[in-house]
Structures are given as structure tokens and as C-alpha cells.
Design a protein around this motif. Sequence first.
Motif, PDB file in Angstrom:
ATOM      1  N   PHE A   1       0.830  -1.205   0.000  1.00  0.00           N
ATOM      2  CA  PHE A   1       0.000   0.000   0.000  1.00  0.00           C
ATOM      3  C   PHE A   1       0.868   1.260   0.000  1.00  0.00           C
ATOM      4  O   PHE A   1       0.524   2.249  -0.656  1.00  0.00           O
ATOM      5  N   ALA A   2       1.994   1.233   0.681  1.00  0.00           N
ATOM      6  CA  ALA A   2       2.913   2.380   0.695  1.00  0.00           C
ATOM      7  C   ALA A   2       3.528   2.587  -0.689  1.00  0.00           C
ATOM      8  O   ALA A   2       3.680   3.726  -1.149  1.00  0.00           O
TER       9      ALA A   2
ATOM     10  N   ILE B   1       2.161   1.676  -3.578  1.00  0.00           N
ATOM     11  CA  ILE B   1       1.085   2.195  -4.434  1.00  0.00           C
ATOM     12  C   ILE B   1       0.927   3.690  -4.201  1.00  0.00           C
ATOM     13  O   ILE B   1       0.836   4.474  -5.156  1.00  0.00           O
ATOM     14  N   GLU B   2       0.909   4.103  -2.961  1.00  0.00           N
ATOM     15  CA  GLU B   2       0.738   5.531  -2.647  1.00  0.00           C
ATOM     16  C   GLU B   2       1.885   6.371  -3.197  1.00  0.00           C
ATOM     17  O   GLU B   2       1.658   7.439  -3.766  1.00  0.00           O
ATOM     18  N   ARG B   3       3.125   5.887  -3.074  1.00  0.00           N
ATOM     19  CA  ARG B   3       4.271   6.642  -3.606  1.00  0.00           C
ATOM     20  C   ARG B   3       4.192   6.785  -5.123  1.00  0.00           C
ATOM     21  O   ARG B   3       4.468   7.857  -5.665  1.00  0.00           O
TER      22      ARG B   3
ATOM     23  N   ARG C   1       1.460   6.607  -6.921  1.00  0.00           N
ATOM     24  CA  ARG C   1       0.324   7.499  -7.215  1.00  0.00           C
ATOM     25  C   ARG C   1       0.730   8.958  -7.041  1.00  0.00           C
ATOM     26  O   ARG C   1       0.306   9.826  -7.800  1.00  0.00           O
ATOM     27  N   GLU C   2       1.549   9.228  -6.040  1.00  0.00           N
ATOM     28  CA  GLU C   2       2.034  10.609  -5.828  1.00  0.00           C
ATOM     29  C   GLU C   2       2.913  11.068  -6.987  1.00  0.00           C
ATOM     30  O   GLU C   2       2.842  12.213  -7.414  1.00  0.00           O
TER      31      GLU C   2
ATOM     32  N   ASP D   1       2.742   9.852 -10.013  1.00  0.00           N
ATOM     33  CA  ASP D   1       1.796   9.868 -11.136  1.00  0.00           C
ATOM     34  C   ASP D   1       2.499   9.885 -12.491  1.00  0.00           C
ATOM     35  O   ASP D   1       2.285  10.802 -13.292  1.00  0.00           O
TER      36      ASP D   1
ATOM     37  N   GLN E   1      -4.216   8.362 -12.158  1.00  0.00           N
ATOM     38  CA  GLN E   1      -4.111   7.697 -10.862  1.00  0.00           C
ATOM     39  C   GLN E   1      -4.431   6.207 -10.926  1.00  0.00           C
ATOM     40  O   GLN E   1      -3.794   5.402 -10.260  1.00  0.00           O
TER      41      GLN E   1
ATOM     42  N   THR F   1      -1.887   3.074 -10.040  1.00  0.00           N
ATOM     43  CA  THR F   1      -2.214   1.995  -9.110  1.00  0.00           C
ATOM     44  C   THR F   1      -2.025   0.635  -9.768  1.00  0.00           C
ATOM     45  O   THR F   1      -1.420  -0.271  -9.185  1.00  0.00           O
TER      46      THR F   1
END
Length: 97
Positions: free
Chosen positions: A39-40, A42-44, A46-47, A49, A54, A58
Motif C-alpha cells: 500500500f505504501a 502504491i501511494e508513492r 500514485r504521488e 503519477d 491515478q 495503481t
Amino acid sequence: MEKRNNKYHLTLELKHYANGETEPAKSMEIDFSNHDEVFAIIERIREKDPFKDQEQATEFALGLKLFSEVMIKNRNNPLFEELKEAFPLFMKRLKSL
């Protein structure tokens, strides 16, 4: 000593067939482990991009983590021979974004 891994459960559902077929949708569930906190990651991504989308970020992050973990666990498999040099370079480029 066995390396500690994060444990995950993934559900994948086919919700709509592209060709319009009306067969029942398919689904599957898998359990997998990964040395990273997915999840971390994926978030990085996504940030960052990298695709200006988005959802694609993912998809890319999840696919990359699933693929790379299998490759790490099977590093001596001849299937991955061509990627041994290229993949670390790719990862360095991705992390530098």
C-alpha cells in the motif's frame, strides 16, 4: 532465519466482458506475501503519477510489486535471465522520478 514478509489477500473480479458476452463474471482470490508494504508503494507511485492517471499508477504499482516479488523469489530461473541487468536499472529510474 526466514525473512519476514507482509501477507496480503487479493480478490480479482471480472465485472464486464469487453465483447458483450453475458456469461457469469469470474473472480478469484489469492494470498501472497511481499517484502515491501504494498500500500505504501502504491501511494508513492500514485504521488509521482508517471502516467498522469491515478488508476494506471495503481495498476502499475500493483503489477510491478507482484511481478518483482516472484522474480526475486525465482532469481535463478532462466526465464528472468534477460531481466537481471535491465530490471535494477529500471527500478533506479522509477525511484528517481
